[in-house]
Design a protein around this motif. Structure first.
Motif, mmCIF file in Angstrom:
data_model
loop_
_atom_site.group_PDB
_atom_site.id
_atom_site.type_symbol
_atom_site.label_atom_id
_atom_site.label_comp_id
_atom_site.label_asym_id
_atom_site.label_seq_id
_atom_site.Cartn_x
_atom_site.Cartn_y
_atom_site.Cartn_z
ATOM 1 N N MET A 148 0.845 -1.173 0.000
ATOM 2 C CA MET A 148 0.000 0.000 0.000
ATOM 3 C C MET A 148 0.890 1.235 0.000
ATOM 4 N N MET A 149 0.395 2.279 -0.649
ATOM 5 C CA MET A 149 1.157 3.505 -0.786
ATOM 6 C C MET A 149 0.337 4.656 -0.225
ATOM 7 N N LYS A 150 0.968 5.583 0.458
ATOM 8 C CA LYS A 150 0.297 6.782 0.951
ATOM 9 C C LYS A 150 0.622 7.928 0.013
ATOM 10 N N ALA A 151 -0.401 8.719 -0.334
ATOM 11 C CA ALA A 151 -0.199 9.881 -1.192
ATOM 12 C C ALA A 151 -1.052 11.022 -0.665
ATOM 13 N N ASN A 152 -0.585 12.224 -0.850
ATOM 14 C CA ASN A 152 -1.339 13.412 -0.447
ATOM 15 C C ASN A 152 -1.994 14.039 -1.662
ATOM 16 N N ILE A 153 -3.151 14.630 -1.450
ATOM 17 C CA ILE A 153 -3.822 15.359 -2.524
ATOM 18 C C ILE A 153 -3.127 16.711 -2.643
ATOM 19 N N ILE A 154 -2.766 17.072 -3.872
ATOM 20 C CA ILE A 154 -2.043 18.321 -4.132
ATOM 21 C C ILE A 154 -2.796 19.153 -5.162
ATOM 22 N N SER A 155 -2.465 20.416 -5.251
ATOM 23 C CA SER A 155 -3.047 21.294 -6.274
ATOM 24 C C SER A 155 -2.329 21.076 -7.596
ATOM 25 N N ILE A 156 -3.112 20.953 -8.638
ATOM 26 C CA ILE A 156 -2.575 20.860 -9.995
ATOM 27 C C ILE A 156 -3.399 21.820 -10.846
ATOM 28 N N GLY A 157 -2.877 23.024 -11.057
ATOM 29 C CA GLY A 157 -3.658 24.048 -11.747
ATOM 30 C C GLY A 157 -4.889 24.395 -10.933
ATOM 31 N N ASN A 158 -6.066 24.374 -11.562
ATOM 32 C CA ASN A 158 -7.322 24.655 -10.871
ATOM 33 C C ASN A 158 -7.945 23.386 -10.296
ATOM 34 N N SER A 159 -7.259 22.271 -10.374
ATOM 35 C CA SER A 159 -7.772 20.984 -9.895
ATOM 36 C C SER A 159 -6.900 20.461 -8.770
ATOM 37 N N GLN A 160 -7.224 19.273 -8.317
ATOM 38 C CA GLN A 160 -6.382 18.583 -7.349
ATOM 39 C C GLN A 160 -6.088 17.186 -7.881
ATOM 40 N N GLY A 161 -5.027 16.590 -7.371
ATOM 41 C CA GLY A 161 -4.669 15.256 -7.818
ATOM 42 C C GLY A 161 -3.656 14.630 -6.878
ATOM 43 N N ILE A 162 -3.186 13.460 -7.276
ATOM 44 C CA ILE A 162 -2.130 12.782 -6.536
ATOM 45 C C ILE A 162 -1.018 12.441 -7.514
ATOM 46 N N ILE A 163 0.176 12.269 -6.982
ATOM 47 C CA ILE A 163 1.312 11.857 -7.802
ATOM 48 C C ILE A 163 1.510 10.362 -7.598
ATOM 49 N N LEU A 164 1.537 9.616 -8.687
ATOM 50 C CA LEU A 164 1.768 8.175 -8.626
ATOM 51 C C LEU A 164 3.250 7.898 -8.848
ATOM 52 N N PRO A 165 3.846 7.084 -8.014
ATOM 53 C CA PRO A 165 5.268 6.757 -8.190
ATOM 54 C C PRO A 165 5.521 6.037 -9.516
ATOM 55 N N ALA A 166 6.702 6.236 -10.055
ATOM 56 C CA ALA A 166 7.083 5.589 -11.314
ATOM 57 C C ALA A 166 6.967 4.075 -11.213
ATOM 58 N N SER A 167 7.251 3.508 -10.043
ATOM 59 C CA SER A 167 7.169 2.047 -9.887
ATOM 60 C C SER A 167 5.738 1.545 -10.088
ATOM 61 N N VAL A 168 4.758 2.311 -9.626
ATOM 62 C CA VAL A 168 3.352 1.935 -9.820
ATOM 63 C C VAL A 168 2.999 2.021 -11.301
ATOM 64 N N LEU A 169 3.428 3.085 -11.955
ATOM 65 C CA LEU A 169 3.144 3.248 -13.385
ATOM 66 C C LEU A 169 3.771 2.127 -14.199
ATOM 67 N N ARG A 170 4.993 1.737 -13.844
ATOM 68 C CA ARG A 170 5.654 0.634 -14.565
ATOM 69 C C ARG A 170 4.879 -0.662 -14.394
ATOM 70 N N GLN A 171 4.399 -0.937 -13.182
ATOM 71 C CA GLN A 171 3.637 -2.163 -12.937
ATOM 72 C C GLN A 171 2.381 -2.232 -13.805
ATOM 73 N N LEU A 172 1.800 -1.078 -14.102
ATOM 74 C CA LEU A 172 0.581 -1.026 -14.907
ATOM 75 C C LEU A 172 0.864 -0.744 -16.375
ATOM 76 N N ASN A 173 2.133 -0.652 -16.725
ATOM 77 C CA ASN A 173 2.533 -0.374 -18.108
ATOM 78 C C ASN A 173 1.978 0.970 -18.586
ATOM 79 N N LEU A 174 2.011 1.965 -17.714
ATOM 80 C CA LEU A 174 1.532 3.306 -18.033
ATOM 81 C C LEU A 174 2.703 4.270 -18.124
ATOM 82 N N SER A 175 2.504 5.332 -18.877
ATOM 83 C CA SER A 175 3.525 6.369 -18.972
ATOM 84 C C SER A 175 2.822 7.717 -19.068
ATOM 85 N N PHE A 176 3.588 8.768 -19.209
ATOM 86 C CA PHE A 176 3.061 10.125 -19.305
ATOM 87 C C PHE A 176 1.971 10.190 -20.369
ATOM 88 N N LYS A 177 0.835 10.738 -20.024
ATOM 89 C CA LYS A 177 -0.336 10.920 -20.887
ATOM 90 C C LYS A 177 -1.078 9.624 -21.211
#
Length: 83
Positions: free
Chosen positions: A1-30
């Motif tokens: 399990m991973m802990k993440a904080n909600i952050i401001s991204i422009g006029n929205s909010q979001g979370i940052i996913l670690p690169a290791s999680v993205l690799r596990q799901l075969n995801l990349s930028f965009k």
């Protein structure tokens, strides 16, 4: 399990996913993902590649989705492999 904080991204909010999680799901930028709320839980799923779902439906409709090779174990597999 991973802990993440909600952050401001422009006029929205979001979370940052670690690169290791993205690799596990075969995801990349965009990469496209599906986001839904299920019983109070945020669920993020990779979205199938554009057009693949429709192509798979068409293959199924035309019965063109059969296995190319027999999926039954060979004599070698039955006799030589230890399960």
């Amino acid at each position: 399990m991973m802990k993440a904080n909600i952050i401001s991204i422009g006029n929205s909010q979001g979370i940052i996913l670690p690169a290791s999680v993205l690799r596990q799901l075969n995801l990349s930028f965009k990469s496209a993902v599906q986001v839904e709320v299920d019983n109070g839980t945020i669920v993020i799923r990779p979205e199938p590649r554009l057009g693949w779902a429709k192509a798979a439906e068409e293959m199924r409709a035309e019965e063109d989705d059969k296995l190319l090779l027999d999926d039954s174990p060979t004599d070698f597999e039955k006799e030589e492999w230890t399960w």
